[in-house]
Enzyme design. Sequence first.
Site, PDB file in Angstrom:
ATOM      1  N   ASP A 134      20.601 126.697 -10.274  1.00  0.00           N
ATOM      2  CA  ASP A 134      20.556 127.280  -8.683  1.00  0.00           C
ATOM      3  C   ASP A 134      20.728 128.498  -8.254  1.00  0.00           C
ATOM      4  OD1 ASP A 134      21.551 124.281  -8.031  1.00  0.00           O
ATOM      5  OD2 ASP A 134      23.230 124.448  -7.147  1.00  0.00           O
ATOM      6  N   GLN A 163      13.926 130.810  -4.488  1.00  0.00           N
ATOM      7  CA  GLN A 163      14.091 130.567  -3.364  1.00  0.00           C
ATOM      8  C   GLN A 163      13.238 132.220  -2.204  1.00  0.00           C
ATOM      9  OE1 GLN A 163      17.211 133.811  -4.153  1.00  0.00           O
ATOM     10  NE2 GLN A 163      19.007 131.672  -3.604  1.00  0.00           N
ATOM     11  N   ARG A 184      13.517 123.529  -8.602  1.00  0.00           N
ATOM     12  CA  ARG A 184      13.767 123.589  -7.499  1.00  0.00           C
ATOM     13  C   ARG A 184      13.115 124.594  -6.354  1.00  0.00           C
ATOM     14  NH1 ARG A 184      19.616 123.361  -6.526  1.00  0.00           N
ATOM     15  NH2 ARG A 184      19.249 121.672  -7.959  1.00  0.00           N
ATOM     16  N   LYS A 187      14.375 126.916   0.467  1.00  0.00           N
ATOM     17  CA  LYS A 187      13.942 127.877   1.586  1.00  0.00           C
ATOM     18  C   LYS A 187      15.282 129.425   1.546  1.00  0.00           C
ATOM     19  CE  LYS A 187      12.489 125.691   5.482  1.00  0.00           C
ATOM     20  NZ  LYS A 187      12.477 125.093   6.614  1.00  0.00           N
ATOM     21  N   ARG A 288      28.129 127.690   3.618  1.00  0.00           N
ATOM     22  CA  ARG A 288      26.654 127.125   4.098  1.00  0.00           C
ATOM     23  C   ARG A 288      25.689 126.515   4.654  1.00  0.00           C
ATOM     24  NH1 ARG A 288      27.935 129.294  -1.499  1.00  0.00           N
ATOM     25  NH2 ARG A 288      26.951 127.709  -2.444  1.00  0.00           N
ATOM     26  N   ARG A 289      26.859 124.894   4.107  1.00  0.00           N
ATOM     27  CA  ARG A 289      26.197 123.969   5.357  1.00  0.00           C
ATOM     28  C   ARG A 289      26.406 123.943   6.849  1.00  0.00           C
ATOM     29  NH1 ARG A 289      25.560 123.775   0.312  1.00  0.00           N
ATOM     30  NH2 ARG A 289      23.712 124.827   1.419  1.00  0.00           N
TER      31      ARG A 289
HETATM   32  C1  LIG Z   1      18.686 119.274  -3.005  1.00  0.00           C
HETATM   33  C2  LIG Z   1      19.049 121.387  -2.601  1.00  0.00           C
HETATM   34  C3  LIG Z   1      19.362 122.806  -3.318  1.00  0.00           C
HETATM   35  C4  LIG Z   1      19.281 122.736  -2.996  1.00  0.00           C
HETATM   36  N1  LIG Z   1      20.022 124.314  -3.659  1.00  0.00           N
HETATM   37  C5  LIG Z   1      19.779 126.174  -3.280  1.00  0.00           C
HETATM   38  C6  LIG Z   1      20.282 126.728  -4.238  1.00  0.00           C
HETATM   39  O1  LIG Z   1      19.522 126.350  -5.157  1.00  0.00           O
HETATM   40  N2  LIG Z   1      19.726 128.499  -4.026  1.00  0.00           N
HETATM   41  C7  LIG Z   1      20.255 128.358  -2.303  1.00  0.00           C
HETATM   42  O2  LIG Z   1      20.177 128.912  -1.705  1.00  0.00           O
HETATM   43  N3  LIG Z   1      20.157 127.496  -1.539  1.00  0.00           N
HETATM   44  C8  LIG Z   1      19.694 125.891  -1.764  1.00  0.00           C
HETATM   45  N4  LIG Z   1      19.846 125.117  -1.070  1.00  0.00           N
HETATM   46  C9  LIG Z   1      19.923 125.532   0.640  1.00  0.00           C
HETATM   47  C10 LIG Z   1      18.339 125.655   0.791  1.00  0.00           C
HETATM   48  O3  LIG Z   1      18.695 127.140   0.891  1.00  0.00           O
HETATM   49  C11 LIG Z   1      18.559 125.367   2.802  1.00  0.00           C
HETATM   50  O4  LIG Z   1      19.794 125.964   3.309  1.00  0.00           O
HETATM   51  C12 LIG Z   1      19.001 124.097   3.518  1.00  0.00           C
HETATM   52  O5  LIG Z   1      18.473 123.199   2.016  1.00  0.00           O
HETATM   53  C13 LIG Z   1      18.467 123.875   4.453  1.00  0.00           C
HETATM   54  O6  LIG Z   1      16.044 124.195   4.612  1.00  0.00           O
HETATM   55  P1  LIG Z   1      16.026 123.007   4.761  1.00  0.00           P
HETATM   56  O7  LIG Z   1      14.870 123.283   3.969  1.00  0.00           O
HETATM   57  O8  LIG Z   1      15.832 121.568   4.452  1.00  0.00           O
HETATM   58  O9  LIG Z   1      15.008 123.335   6.303  1.00  0.00           O
HETATM   59  P2  LIG Z   1      15.804 123.867   7.696  1.00  0.00           P
HETATM   60  O10 LIG Z   1      14.549 123.975   8.125  1.00  0.00           O
HETATM   61  O11 LIG Z   1      16.832 124.486   7.526  1.00  0.00           O
HETATM   62  O12 LIG Z   1      15.966 122.323   8.507  1.00  0.00           O
HETATM   63  C14 LIG Z   1      15.440 121.020   8.421  1.00  0.00           C
HETATM   64  C15 LIG Z   1      15.801 120.013   9.162  1.00  0.00           C
HETATM   65  O13 LIG Z   1      16.721 119.390   8.323  1.00  0.00           O
HETATM   66  C16 LIG Z   1      18.040 119.589   8.623  1.00  0.00           C
HETATM   67  N5  LIG Z   1      19.587 120.460   8.289  1.00  0.00           N
HETATM   68  C17 LIG Z   1      18.842 121.065   7.091  1.00  0.00           C
HETATM   69  N6  LIG Z   1      20.569 121.752   6.834  1.00  0.00           N
HETATM   70  C18 LIG Z   1      20.712 120.991   7.544  1.00  0.00           C
HETATM   71  C19 LIG Z   1      22.323 121.498   8.092  1.00  0.00           C
HETATM   72  N7  LIG Z   1      23.343 122.499   7.027  1.00  0.00           N
HETATM   73  N8  LIG Z   1      23.532 119.877   8.654  1.00  0.00           N
HETATM   74  C20 LIG Z   1      22.944 119.075   8.976  1.00  0.00           C
HETATM   75  N9  LIG Z   1      21.189 119.152   8.926  1.00  0.00           N
HETATM   76  C21 LIG Z   1      20.334 120.146   8.078  1.00  0.00           C
HETATM   77  C22 LIG Z   1      18.161 119.186  10.246  1.00  0.00           C
HETATM   78  O14 LIG Z   1      17.448 118.082  10.879  1.00  0.00           O
HETATM   79  C23 LIG Z   1      17.278 120.277  10.329  1.00  0.00           C
HETATM   80  O15 LIG Z   1      16.161 120.820  11.242  1.00  0.00           O
HETATM   81  C24 LIG Z   1      19.625 123.890  -1.887  1.00  0.00           C
HETATM   82  C25 LIG Z   1      18.814 122.255  -0.620  1.00  0.00           C
HETATM   83  C26 LIG Z   1      18.397 121.667  -1.786  1.00  0.00           C
HETATM   84  C27 LIG Z   1      18.217 119.960  -0.585  1.00  0.00           C
END
Ligand SMILES: Cc1cc2nc3c(=O)[nH]c(=O)nc-3n(C[C@H](O)[C@H](O)[C@H](O)COP(=O)(O)OP(=O)(O)OC[C@H]3O[C@@H](n4cnc5c(N)ncnc54)[C@H](O)[C@@H]3O)c2cc1C
Length: 308
Positions: A134, A163, A184, A187, A288-289
Amino acid sequence: MLGPVILAASRSDRMRRLISAAPVTKQVVDRFIPGETVDQIVPIVRDLAGKGLELTMDVVGEDITTPEQAATARDAYLQLIERLRPLELGTRAEMSVKLSMFGQALPGGHELALANVRPVVEAATAIGTTVTLDAEDHTTLDSMFAIHEELRKDFPATGCVIQAYLFRTEADARRLAASGSRVRIVKGAYKEPASVAFQNKHEIDKAYVRVLRTLMEGEGYPMIGSHDPRIISVAQELARRAGRKLDEYEFQMLYGIRSDEHLRLAAEGHRMRVYTAYGTDWYGYFMRRLAEKPANLRFFVRSMVGKG
Ligand SMILES: Cc1cc2nc3c(=O)[nH]c(=O)nc-3n(C[C@H](O)[C@H](O)[C@H](O)COP(=O)(O)OP(=O)(O)OC[C@H]3O[C@@H](n4cnc5c(N)ncnc54)[C@H](O)[C@@H]3O)c2cc1C
């Protein structure tokens, strides 16, 4: 704007104590972290795999302060891998690890994290699966990429995360988009300063698409970590233009977020991997969530006011 405030506040010990002890917290946490022990998580692995989904497993607990805790973290992954062995899922259940949990932030942390993660990658390989490193905050990434490169000498399928919000990522993507690599793209979930990262959602989304294009046009295996419907459809279009077949890239989403979409993409024939976190030290992952979606925070606060 609320996201960075939550991320900053989440570093306070007082906040950690308050949230961890709130009577209602556990109910909300369960949505994202569906178990505390390996016994609780194995049936969930079976259930998701039975629905045609793939998994990447995360044992939560990044805030360790001693080498003994880092060794305990390593052992927790080894125990999980042993429990996965009889399920014979191969790469359908891989591991995601945070190097901070393996001691990266301690004195001599780079070597310590490498020494702790290596047996986990070895054990994962022995049951026919892989590990993805990660991405944490930007200060840790040079060490993470160096460990990734080192591990790939013996275990070429070891993956890593980049990222989109970081300025450095386009160059990292070009370097990593090579044959055999598993990358992977997400964002980014940490609070980063304007000197190293885009702060504006629109800029981050545009950067995500640029980086994704590099990965799709390259020779590696892109893993699209996002719940964003626009990113999902752009990814499908970029994959089509790059002539990639359905098994030459995959989608990844977090457990508990847009679960219907997990099933829809899998039913369309896509590889869909669910990032499934479990364990007792869930605070950092949970915060973070909350920061990603203000509605989660509102729901959480309402639950505390109503019941706590
Ligand atoms: C499989 C996976 C692994 C990841 N690993 C890392 C990592 O190693 N390092 C790192 O910095 N980040 C990691 N992340 C987190 C990532 O960086 C984002 O913070 C997160 O995925 C939210 O961005 P998004 O692309 O879903 O888009 P966004 O624009 O944030 O969200 C799009 C839509 O998804 C839904 N959504 C998004 N987040 C949430 C939430 N928490 N609760 C409810 N609904 C939500 C909502 O409907 C939102 O409108 C990971 C994410 C995923 C999916």
